[in-house]
Structures are given as C-alpha cells and as structure tokens.
Design an enzyme around this catalytic site. Structure first.
Site, PDB file in Angstrom:
ATOM      1  N   ASP A 151      41.421  -7.557  87.665  1.00  0.00           N
ATOM      2  CA  ASP A 151      41.405  -8.413  86.478  1.00  0.00           C
ATOM      3  C   ASP A 151      40.100  -9.192  86.416  1.00  0.00           C
ATOM      4  O   ASP A 151      39.077  -8.739  86.938  1.00  0.00           O
ATOM      5  CB  ASP A 151      42.643  -9.335  86.530  1.00  0.00           C
ATOM      6  N   HIS A 162      42.287 -15.042  82.191  1.00  0.00           N
ATOM      7  CA  HIS A 162      43.237 -13.938  82.175  1.00  0.00           C
ATOM      8  C   HIS A 162      43.746 -13.580  83.574  1.00  0.00           C
ATOM      9  O   HIS A 162      44.954 -13.463  83.807  1.00  0.00           O
ATOM     10  CB  HIS A 162      42.531 -12.738  81.545  1.00  0.00           C
ATOM     11  N   SER A 186      49.619  -7.777  78.792  1.00  0.00           N
ATOM     12  CA  SER A 186      48.979  -8.268  80.011  1.00  0.00           C
ATOM     13  C   SER A 186      49.844  -9.302  80.723  1.00  0.00           C
ATOM     14  O   SER A 186      49.719  -9.477  81.928  1.00  0.00           O
ATOM     15  CB  SER A 186      47.651  -8.937  79.681  1.00  0.00           C
TER      16      SER A 186
END
Ligand SMILES: *[C@@H]1O[C@H](CO)[C@@H](O)[C@H](O)[C@H]1NC(C)=O
Ligand SMILES: *[C@@H]1O[C@H](CO)[C@@H](O)[C@H](O)[C@H]1NC(C)=O
Ligand SMILES: *[C@@H]1O[C@H](CO)[C@@H](O)[C@H](O)[C@H]1NC(C)=O
Ligand SMILES: *[C@@H]1O[C@H](CO)[C@@H](O)[C@H](O)[C@H]1NC(C)=O
Ligand SMILES: *[C@@H]1O[C@H](CO)[C@@H](O)[C@H](O)[C@H]1NC(C)=O
Length: 778
Positions: free
Chosen positions: A154, A224, A568
């Site tokens: 990620d 994220h 996600s």
C-alpha cells in the site's frame, strides 16, 4: 468515465494508464519486467548465496543482449530470485522486443502503473456485542489474532499512530525475518506491534524520473495504507472518532496481530500510483519475511494472469501458504468491472454497515436525510439562500464544471453566504466542498446522480455539508426550480446506530462477470468476482498526519482517525478475519481459509430481507459474491473446498495457457488428460455458456467432527440442477469426498441472462453453501 478522486471513489478507480507507452517523456527507454521460467519448486529453501547466483545469471542474460554485463548491472533495478524468477530493468524498446524472443524468456511486459483501490464494523459482523465479546466470537477463539503476521502492499504506514502501539505485546515471533527499513526517515520506528516496514520505489522512479531521498521511506503521506493496515490488524484505541462522530474504540479485525507495511504506492504522477515491478518486489519480500496474510487494496484493468503482477506475485504467495486478499475495485455499478480475478485471490466487494451519520437538509416543509462528518455546522434557527451550483457559475467555467463544483468553477459574488447544491461525479466529494468554501459558500448539499442512487457517504467536509440520495435530490432540485428565492438549512450530523437495512451493496463496488475477453485468452471461466462482501462505506480507522482528510493543501486539518470508503476498506476487513482464522487453525491452507469465508456468508441483511444494491433492488452474487462475511461461522465451516497450487495450474492449463506461459508461475507440464476449468475445486460454481448440460465435480474436505452431510439446493431459473450423491459421510477429520453437480438447460430463454441458485451441504449444525450462477450460451 468519471473518476471521483480521493475519499470519493478515490482510493481506487482501477484504471491502468499504461503510462510507459503513453508518456512522451520516455520515448526510447522504458522500464520492463522480464519473466524467466519459474523455479521448479514453490517453496524456497534457497540461501542468500543462491540469490546472488541467480542475480548474476540475470546480469549475464541481459548482458548478452546489451553486449556488456556492466550495462546490464546498471539497467536492472530489481532481480527477483526467490519465488518469482525474473528482473525489472530499464531497456530500449528494441532490446525489450529482442529479449522477449529469447527461448529462456517467458514474457516481457512494461512496468505498468496500478491504482490504489471503523469501528462499528466488527460488531456489525458479530465479533462483539453490547456488554462485551460473546463466547462464540472468533475473537475469543483466535485470541484476537495473536502473533499472526498481517501485512499490506500500500502507501506505507504512519508508525506513530496509536493503532500500532505495542503495549502488552510479547517478543516478536522468532519466525519473522523482516526488517524496519527507515531509509532517510530517521524518525521512523517499528516496535513489537508494527514489526516491519519496507519501501519499493525503483519501478516508480524508473517511470517518473529521478527520485530524491524523501522517497526513501516507508512512511505513509497519503493515509490509505495506514487506514487499511489498521483495519486489518490495528490494536484497541479507545476514544477514537472523526471530529467526535462515531466515537468509540478503534480496532482491527485481528487486534493482537503483528503488522508490517510494504510501501509500493507513491503519489500519483501520470495517474498511476503503484508500479508492477515494485508490487512484485513487495510480494517477494513479504513471502520471504514470513507474512501470513497480505492485504492488497489496489488494482488495474483486468488482464491475463501471466502478465498481471498482482496475479503472479499473489500466486507465489499463496503457493507458499500466504493468504492474499484483494479489493474488487471501485468501478461499479457497471457490469464486468471487477479486477483481481485470479482464483487464488480472495476478492472483496464493499457494502454498508449499520451505522450512519445523518445530517438533514431542510427547505419549505421538507426535511431530507443525508450523511456527513463535517466538523462545522450552521447556526440553528437560521435559514440560508439555497441555490443550484450552476447558478453560481463563474463566467469562464462550463455549466457542467459548475454543476459538479470543480475548483474555481464557482463565482464568489454569486455563492457568498449561500448553501450550494452540487452534483456527484468526477471530482472528489470533499473537493466540491472546498470549491464551495473558497467561493464563500455557507454550506453544500451534495446530490447523487442516478447511477449512485441511494448510496450516501459521510465525509469530513471542510464546511457544513450533507450528501443526499438521487431521489431526494430530485425533490430538492424541483423545489429550487419552483421557488423564487429558496431558503434552507443543514443540520449538525449525528451518529446513528442499528440502521436498517444493512448491509446493502455500495454503488462503487465493482461487479462481475469476469471481463477478461474470451477472444484474447479463454480465461473467462472464473467465477465470482467478487468472492465476498464486507463493510467498505464510511469506515473509521487510523490515518496519516502528513496530510488532511481531504488531501488538499487548502485543508490544514490533521486527524488521527478518518472515515474512508471503497473496496480498499472492505478488503482489509477480510484480511483481518483471515488472520483470525490463521490463528485459530494454523494448519489451514489459504484456499481452506477462503472456502470457510465463502461458504458461511449470509445473503440477508439485518431486516432479514435479501441484501440489496444501492438503488434498493435485490443484489446477487455478481455484486456480493457469496454474501456478507460471518467470521464466527467461518471458524467452524464443517467442510471446506481445499485446493493445492497444482489445482490452480491445472485450471490455467484448462483455460488454454500452455506450458510456456505457465512457466511464469512454475515449471509445469499440463496433464495429458485435459482438465476442465469448471472442475477447479472452487467454493462457488459459475457456468457462463451452458449449451445443453454440464457435470462439474467438487471435492469436500472435513475440517470438523465426523458426520453425515446431506445436500439441498435451489435451481437457477430455467435450469435443472442435480447433485450426486446426495449424502456424504465423513469418518474422520481431513477425509475428502467428491460429488458432482449436473446442470441441464430446461428453458433457454429464462437463462438468457445470468440466473442464480445455490447448493448447501448440511449436517444439522453446519451449512456449507455455494452460489451457483448460470447463463445459457447464445
Ligand atoms: C523531493 O521531491 C519532491 C517531489 O518532486 C519535492 O516536492 C520535494 O521538495 C523534494 N525534496 C527535496 C528535499 O528536495
Ligand atoms: C468519546 O467517548 C469517551 C468515552 O465515552 C469520552 O471520554 C470522550 O470525551 C469522547 N470523545 C469525543 C471527542 O466525543
Ligand atoms: C476563471 O477565472 C478565474 C478568475 O479570473 C480564475 O481564477 C480561474 O483560473 C479561471 N478559470 C479557468 C478555467 O480559466
Ligand atoms: C440494482 O439492480 C437493478 C436491477 O437489477 C438495476 O437496474 C440497477 O441498476 C442496480 N443498481 C445499482 C446501483 O447497481
Ligand atoms: C505457447 O503459446 C505461445 C503463443 O501462442 C507460443 O508462442 C508458444 O510457442 C507456445 N508454447 C508451447 C510450449 O507450445
């Protein structure tokens, strides 16, 4: 197609822009991945000496094309030596073509870019309840995922987050071989919770040009990666909220797991964030380091498995016992949008949970419910002028830009002090709020378009704002049209729990069927995109403090927890649950874990009605796969559909890959007796082109007590379904039994489009249920 950015659909509009071919900046030299035949075993006992030897052989091979081993040394930036056999290098296009023709080389493909794709959700999934953790909770049985190692590929991690504190954690498991690669970031520290971090930026650098030292760090500057890693394996953090909303204890699915971050995604340049060569290097390192579960919330356009870095990397991970969970993508609700299709992945769709953040817009006599996490709110008992954003358009902006409230499309002279009504689409939802605020607006009402329907998302807007459904939007717009000087207001958001119905599928969640074009390669036999659904709307989890929740410079706010939406976010929910299952059943293979998750899912919402889509029609396996995950049941599935890596290779043989392509995965000769793709021992059955009749075989393995199971089924419309035998007796644990399912087309016109049924094996205690999806061939 519109791409909503960050916190919109943001994190993941899975679109590959093959920037290496499109970017004029790098006309001649580009970066490529060169696959050589894989090693002959899956499992690598290879020593560091062997690594060096293989790297040398890569230099030699490339050197023979470049007429110099030295040149080869300069050009290769990753040498994959352990599981994958190949290298990534900067090459002239002509050289790449010549290399691809060498018999030792399986394939050469460009180093493409990929896109990236709290804490109520665990309670919603049954792991906890009011007053604590129930006895049947998998949390108790799996000791909260103690000592399982969960990692993600990620944007890195914010190591200072409270979700990664190591209070009360014992020594790091001895089998861990990873490192804490600080790079130039001397403040970056790992601990007994965040046990490892690495960064991979050479593929990114090869694509975008020289990187300075600030890129040498696994730190998450985007948010994220911190969000996904803490959702999968973050510890308990009491008093976590977004501006006070959703206040509670933040926690990951495996709250006592160890976590590690493999940073492979970088700031988007040319629209891409994560490059394939970096992704492959991340997979190699994670396998070697001893990761148990990998969460991969990123993807691109669907493509053939042998040149899809996520498919290749994850194959080697799964072959080495690592469960890999991937997001289905955020390109819904259009059909055929799902990505991450390889059958060894667990592919996850996104749905809502039973929590909302209601904020009402009132006008005339109407009060319509929307959702928001705005920290700011309007004074009570005061009304504001309410106008359509088109009526606040700047002279030089287009009507459609103003309708979507793009930055600089609104005129402060017209917007000042007013509530502006903006349409959803294209730009980030939170960016629209910034556009309104910069134009002096008092507030914003964000209105869905038809395709996003009833899906409203609570965002941390920079001004008082609410997000309403398409049908409510029509009411508001007709009020605006009918009134001379419309007035209205927006109420302060609240946190509302036990919302029904929940879940329903998020409109953005990508939908099957498998879009890989059968003309390109007959790999369209795979099944259910996605496999399963989990919460992915307004999920609260840890965040980076390097940027604001809107990721815009204008926004100076920094928050330790943020609400985000996307597949996600649902993907790490399943990764966290896989961690619990790994802890509870260390002997289960990745496919046993996957089967347990799939066959125990539920297809009904909390009002006991079937799970709907975002416009409140009944959803189906193309939206939710087998349904919403039920972790407590997954711990005790009774039976599993197990697979070994060779089963996957036989599947690849069956769909038409020959041994040269399969060599990317392993040196393997397809069986002389041709296998049938439909016979892959997948926990679901999909027949996309039924002619008259087909019989598929499945194999069940007992992972519970000895017992007798009988089968029940529901026939898809227009299709006759028979199971043989109807009863299976398992005398001991580990025993395997096969059965067949015969599907016969009865009424072709009824099965013109996909039709859905199921089969379920039951011993009175367990229900081992699989969706069955059929379409007649036309
Ligand atoms: C490193 O590069 C980034 C992106 O080009 C730039 O924003 C940053 O200022 C650079 N930092 C240094 C120390 O040069
Ligand atoms: C969150 O809840 C805790 C415990 O009820 C309370 O002490 C804290 O003040 C709350 N925080 C916010 C921001 O509302
Ligand atoms: C429109 O005009 C404004 C004000 O002069 C300016 O800031 C903005 O950049 C212009 N926008 C476009 C798209 O030209
Ligand atoms: C929901 O399902 C209905 C019926 O199949 C379909 O027409 C509609 O487009 C779907 N909506 C979404 C958002 O997927
Ligand atoms: C596999 O297929 C490719 C492309 O069709 C072909 O070039 C190659 O020779 C084939 N390999 C074998 C072993 O048949």
């Amino acid at each position: 197609m519109g791409i909503e950015k960050r916190a919109t659909f943001l994190p993941f509009v899975l679109i590959i822009v093959s920037s290496l071919y499109q970017s004029p900046t790098f006309a001649a030299e580009k970066s490529f991945i060169v696959y050589l035949g894989a090693h002959s075993t899956y499992d690598s006992e290879l020593s560091a000496v062997t690594d060096e030897r293989i790297t040398e052989s890569h230099y030699e091979l490339l050197g023979s094309f470049l007429q110099s081993k030295e040149k080869a040394r300069d050009s290769i930036f990753y040498s994959y030596t352990r599981y994958i056999n190949g290298f990534a290098a900067i090459l002239e296009e002509d050289d790449a073509v010549r290399i691809s023709q060498d018999p030792r080389v399986v394939s050469v493909f460009p180093n493409r870019g990929r896109k990236l794709h709290t804490t109520r959700s665990w309670r919603f999934l049954g792991l906890e309840q009011d007053g604590g953790i129930p006895k049947e909770s998998l949390w108790s049985k799996a000791k909260f995922g103690e000592d399982v190692i969960i990692a993600n590929l990620d944007t890195g991690v914010w190591p200072e987050s409270a979700s990664f504190r190591d209070d009360g954690m014992g020594p790091i498991p001895a089998r861990w071989k990873g490192i804490c690669q600080k790079g130039s970031d001397h403040k970056f520290n790992c601990n007994r919770k965040l046990i490892g971090a690495r960064y991979f930026n050479k593929g990114f650098g090869a694509a975008v040009g020289q990187l300075n030292a600030t890129f040498n760090s696994p730190r998450d500057n985007e948010g994220h990666g911190t969000h996904t890693l803490s959702t999968a394996g973050g510890g308990f953090v009491p008093g976590a909220s977004v501006f006070g909303y959703g206040n509670g204890t933040a926690k990951g699915g495996s709250p006592r797991a160890r976590v590690a971050a493999y940073k492979v995604c970088w700031p988007p340049i040319y629209g891409n964030e994560c490059y394939e060569s970096d992704i492959l290097a991340g997979f190699e390192a994670a396998i070697k380091d001893g990761v148990d579960v990998l969460s991969v919330s990123l993807g691109g356009d669907p493509m053939d498995y042998f040149n899809d870095g996520i498919a290749v990397g994850s194959f080697h991970a799964v072959a080495n016992g690592v469960t890999v969970v991937a997001s289905a993508g955020n390109s819904g609700p259009a059909a055929g949008t799902v990505s991450n299709l390889a059958p060894w992945l667990v592919t996850v769709g996104a749905s809502t949970m039973d929590r909302e953040f209601p904020s009402y817009v009132s006008f005339g006599r109407k009060k319509l419910k929307g959702e928001s996490l705005s920290a700011e709110y309007l004074p009570k008992n005061k009304l504001f002028p309410l106008i359509h954003s088109q009526d606040a358009k700047t002279v030089n902006a287009s009507t459609s830009d103003a309708e979507l409230c793009l930055l600089e499309s609104l005129d402060p002279k017209k917007a000042k002090g007013k509530i502006i009504v903006c349409m959803r689409g294209f730009n980030a939802r939170v960016e629209k709020g910034v556009a309104v605020k910069l134009a002096g607006g008092a507030g914003m009402v964000l209105v869905n378009d038809e395709s996003t329907g009833d899906e409203t998302i609570a965002d941390a807007h920079v001004l008082p704002a609410t997000h309403i459904t398409f049908s409510d939007g029509l009411k508001l717009l007709s009020f605006l049209k009918a009134s001379k000087s419309p007035l209205g207001t927006i109420s302060r958001p609240r946190t509302s729990l036990d919302v029904k119905p929940a879940p329903f599928m998020a409109a953005f969640s990508s939908v099957g069927p498998n879009p890989i074009n059968p003309e390109i390669l007959k790999a369209n036999q795979r099944l259910f995109p996605p496999d399963i659904t989990a919460p992915g709307v307004s999920v609260i989890a840890a965040f980076t403090e390097a940027t604001s929740p809107t990721d815009l410079d204008f926004d100076k706010r920094r928050i330790p927890f943020n609400a985000e939406s996307g597949t996600s976010m649902s993907c790490p929910h399943i990764a966290g649950i896989a961690g619990l299952l790994k802890s509870s059943h260390p002997e289960w293979s990745p496919s046993a874990i996957k089967s347990a998750i799939i066959t125990t899912a539920r297809t009904r919402a909390n009002n006991l009605e079937p799970i709907n889509n975002a416009t409140f029609s009944k959803s189906n396996p193309f939206g939710y796969g087998a349904g919403q995950v039920r972790p407590n049941r997954a711990d005790d599935p009774g039976l599993v559909y197990d697979m070994i890596p060779d089963d996957y290779l036989n599947f690849l043989c069956a769909v038409g890959y020959n041994s040269s392509f399969i060599a990317v995965f392993k040196k393997y000769n397809c069986p002389t007796k041709r296998t049938v793709a439909e016979d892959l021992n997948y926990p679901t059955i999909t027949i996309p082109n039924l002619v008259s009749s087909i019989t598929v075989t499945r194999r069940l393995k007992n992972v519970g007590l000895p017992g007798t199971y009988t089968v029940r089924w529901r026939q898809p419309m227009g299709v006759d379904l028979r199971v043989e035998p109807r009863r299976l007796t398992f005398a001991k644990k580990g025993e395997e039994k096969t059965f067949t399912v015969k599907l016969t087309l009865k009424d072709k016109s009824a099965a013109e489009d996909y039709v859905f049924g199921w089969i379920s094996w039951s011993d009175g205690k367990h229900d081992v249920k699989s969706p069955v999806t059929v379409k007649a061939k036309w």
